[in-house]
Design an enzyme around this catalytic site. Structure first.
Site, short mmCIF file in Angstrom:
data_model
loop_
_atom_site.label_atom_id
_atom_site.label_comp_id
_atom_site.label_asym_id
_atom_site.label_seq_id
_atom_site.Cartn_x
_atom_site.Cartn_y
_atom_site.Cartn_z
N CYS A 52 15.19 -41.38 -46.32
CA CYS A 52 15.86 -40.23 -45.69
C CYS A 52 14.85 -39.23 -45.18
O CYS A 52 13.97 -38.80 -45.92
CB CYS A 52 16.68 -39.45 -46.72
N CYS A 74 15.42 -34.21 -32.82
CA CYS A 74 16.56 -33.38 -33.23
C CYS A 74 16.21 -31.92 -32.97
O CYS A 74 15.08 -31.51 -33.22
CB CYS A 74 16.85 -33.59 -34.72
N GLU A 112 21.28 -35.03 -34.78
CA GLU A 112 22.52 -34.43 -35.26
C GLU A 112 23.67 -35.07 -34.48
O GLU A 112 23.86 -34.78 -33.28
CB GLU A 112 22.48 -32.91 -35.06
N CYS A 169 12.59 -31.61 -42.94
CA CYS A 169 12.88 -32.90 -42.31
C CYS A 169 11.84 -33.26 -41.25
O CYS A 169 11.48 -32.44 -40.41
CB CYS A 169 14.28 -32.82 -41.67
N CYS A 201 21.42 -47.64 -41.17
CA CYS A 201 21.33 -46.21 -40.89
C CYS A 201 20.76 -46.04 -39.49
O CYS A 201 19.65 -46.50 -39.21
CB CYS A 201 20.41 -45.59 -41.96
N LEU A 213 24.53 -30.20 -47.13
CA LEU A 213 24.70 -28.80 -47.54
C LEU A 213 23.37 -28.22 -48.03
O LEU A 213 22.89 -27.23 -47.49
CB LEU A 213 25.78 -28.73 -48.62
N CYS A 229 15.54 -28.44 -39.38
CA CYS A 229 15.59 -28.23 -40.82
C CYS A 229 14.15 -28.29 -41.33
O CYS A 229 13.37 -29.16 -40.93
CB CYS A 229 16.44 -29.31 -41.51
N GLU A 266 14.38 -44.54 -34.52
CA GLU A 266 14.23 -45.49 -35.61
C GLU A 266 15.56 -45.79 -36.27
O GLU A 266 16.49 -44.97 -36.23
CB GLU A 266 13.26 -44.92 -36.66
N SER A 315 27.13 -38.11 -40.57
CA SER A 315 26.56 -37.04 -41.38
C SER A 315 26.15 -35.88 -40.48
O SER A 315 25.47 -36.06 -39.48
CB SER A 315 25.34 -37.59 -42.13
N1 SAH Z 1 21.59 -34.33 -38.79
C1 SAH Z 1 22.44 -35.03 -39.72
C2 SAH Z 1 22.10 -36.49 -39.91
C3 SAH Z 1 20.65 -36.90 -40.00
S1 SAH Z 1 19.72 -36.39 -41.42
C4 SAH Z 1 22.45 -34.30 -41.03
O1 SAH Z 1 21.74 -33.32 -41.18
O2 SAH Z 1 23.24 -34.68 -41.89
C5 SAH Z 1 20.35 -37.40 -42.73
C6 SAH Z 1 20.14 -36.79 -44.11
O3 SAH Z 1 18.77 -36.84 -44.53
C7 SAH Z 1 20.54 -35.33 -44.18
O4 SAH Z 1 21.26 -35.07 -45.36
C8 SAH Z 1 19.18 -34.64 -44.24
O5 SAH Z 1 19.26 -33.36 -44.76
C9 SAH Z 1 18.42 -35.61 -45.11
N2 SAH Z 1 16.97 -35.44 -45.12
C10 SAH Z 1 16.19 -34.92 -44.16
N3 SAH Z 1 14.89 -34.94 -44.53
C11 SAH Z 1 14.86 -35.49 -45.76
C12 SAH Z 1 13.81 -35.83 -46.68
N4 SAH Z 1 12.55 -35.62 -46.36
N5 SAH Z 1 14.16 -36.41 -47.85
C13 SAH Z 1 15.45 -36.68 -48.14
N6 SAH Z 1 16.47 -36.42 -47.32
C14 SAH Z 1 16.19 -35.82 -46.15
#
Ligand code: SAH
Length: 349
Positions: free
Chosen positions: A327, A104, A155, A111, A97, A210, A108, A84, A186
């Site tokens: 996000c 991935c 990632e 996510c 974006c 972070l 996390c 997407e 990112s």
């Molecule tokens: N893997 C990379 C890039 C993709 S995620 C990274 O981790 O930076 C892009 C951003 O969205 C990251 O900061 C991630 O932590 C954040 N993110 C993931 N799930 C989210 C959610 N449900 N709400 C808000 N931000 C989220």
């Protein structure tokens, strides 16, 4: 979008080099979606190229438009992997974006993409194509892409070469021509990628997800923290700062009752020190993983503790939540397709 393949098809026919430049320019600067739009090419050549070096690799499966102007596109790769991409309309900016992987592997816990597991890495052409397709949609509305962020699915540093190749392509002044400083990568904290980017000639921005000021908490949220704990991660960021002179943009998701106390804010300020970082506080978008976003007064409280420690922070508002384009919400519905594509890939279909 496989330009080497295109070049090979042209060379094979003994066509002059300017033909490649023509097609390349139409596809990138001109945002042509199809060879049929390249009327300066002979019709026979257009047909041949369409068969031998297709301009588009991604199939557009769905488009959704949010009330706030955000556009989300769902694509499938030629071999069926879902991904997407999103275009956001801020006051003066149009930020696109894009995804670097289908799914991935980093898992996390907050996510939606992390929940899917990895489908596969995207190729450079597949990454750049997401930008070009959205750029065309925006151009048809009289607008231009001002920023590209690799903050979609995946990632980026686990697909480093393709991501950098896509960035170089988007940056090429003879093509799409987007300034390198308008492109941000990112990472969840994949240290080898940060170290490589530090010595990259292309001056793209680096954002670090972070989300926690201590390893203990970070490990609960982001399994990658077990592999690269904070001392190692911070060292890599300082190295990046030292060799590029550029700041690292720290992203910090505010999760209600998890990482949003005054103590966490003070720990974060201590961890980052007073130089070389800019903090973006991010509103959490619920995904069904059981977390809640912090209430507005907690966001303000957290930011004021950071400010008291001399740390500037901005708060990133959510866009496109009504179409699951915010996000971390991408492709939560793509799990089934991803599984099917994976099975087919295994079966060699
Ligand atoms: N893997 C990379 C890039 C993709 S995620 C990274 O981790 O930076 C892009 C951003 O969205 C990251 O900061 C991630 O932590 C954040 N993110 C993931 N799930 C989210 C959610 N449900 N709400 C808000 N931000 C989220």
């Amino acid at each position: 979008m496989d330009f080497p393949q295109l070049q090979a098809a042209l060379t094979h026919r003994g066509l002059p080099a300017y033909r490649f430049r023509q097609v390349y320019s139409c596809a990138t600067r001109g945002l042509a979606m199809d060879y049929s739009e390249m009327t300066e090419l002979p019709a026979v050549l257009r047909r041949t190229l369409a068969a031998e070096a297709p301009l588009r690799e991604l199939e557009q499966a769905e488009r959704q438009d949010s009330a706030d102007g955000t556009i989300k596109l769902r694509f499938a790769t030629a071999d069926g992997f879902p991904l997407e991409s999103v275009a956001m309309r801020h006051a003066g900016r149009r930020t696109v974006c894009v995804s670097s992987q289908s799914g991935c592997p980093l898992a996390c816990t907050f996510c939606a993409t992390g929940d899917m597991g990895l489908g596969r890495n995207l190729r450079a052409g597949e990454i750049a194509e997401q930008v070009l397709v959205l750029a065309r949609i925006l151009r048809d509305a009289g607008e231009r892409v001002s920023n590209v962020v690799l903050m979609g699915m995946g990632e980026p540093f686990l697909n480093y070469d393709a991501v950098l190749e896509a960035c170089r392509l988007l940056n090429d002044p003879d093509g799409f021509g987007l300034g390198a400083r308008r492109i941000a990568i990112s990472t969840a904290g994949w240290v080898p990628g940060i170290e490589r980017l530090a010595s990259e000639p292309l001056q793209v921005k680096l954002a670090l997800s972070l989300h926690a000021p201590t390893d203990e908490l970070r490990r609960q949220l982001m399994p990658v923290a077990r592999r690269y704990p904070l001392p190692v991660l911070m060292e890599a960021c300082r190295g990046y700062r030292a060799s590029t002179g550029r700041r690292v943009f720290v992203e910090y998701l505010l999760l209600d009752g998890v990482n949003d106390s005054d103590t966490h804010a003070a720990q974060l300020a201590e961890l980052l020190g007073d130089d070389g970082f800019h903090v973006n506080l991010i509103a959490y978008n619920p995904t069904g993983a059981g977390y809640r976003g912090s209430p507005p007064e907690r966001v303000a409280g957290f930011a004021s503790v950071l400010a008291a420690h001399g740390l500037e922070a901005s708060y990133r508002r959510s866009h496109g939540a009504d179409i699951k384009a915010a996000c971390g919400q991408l492709a939560s519905d793509g799990v089934r397709e991803l599984r099917r594509a994976r099975r087919q890939a295994r079966a060699g279909v």
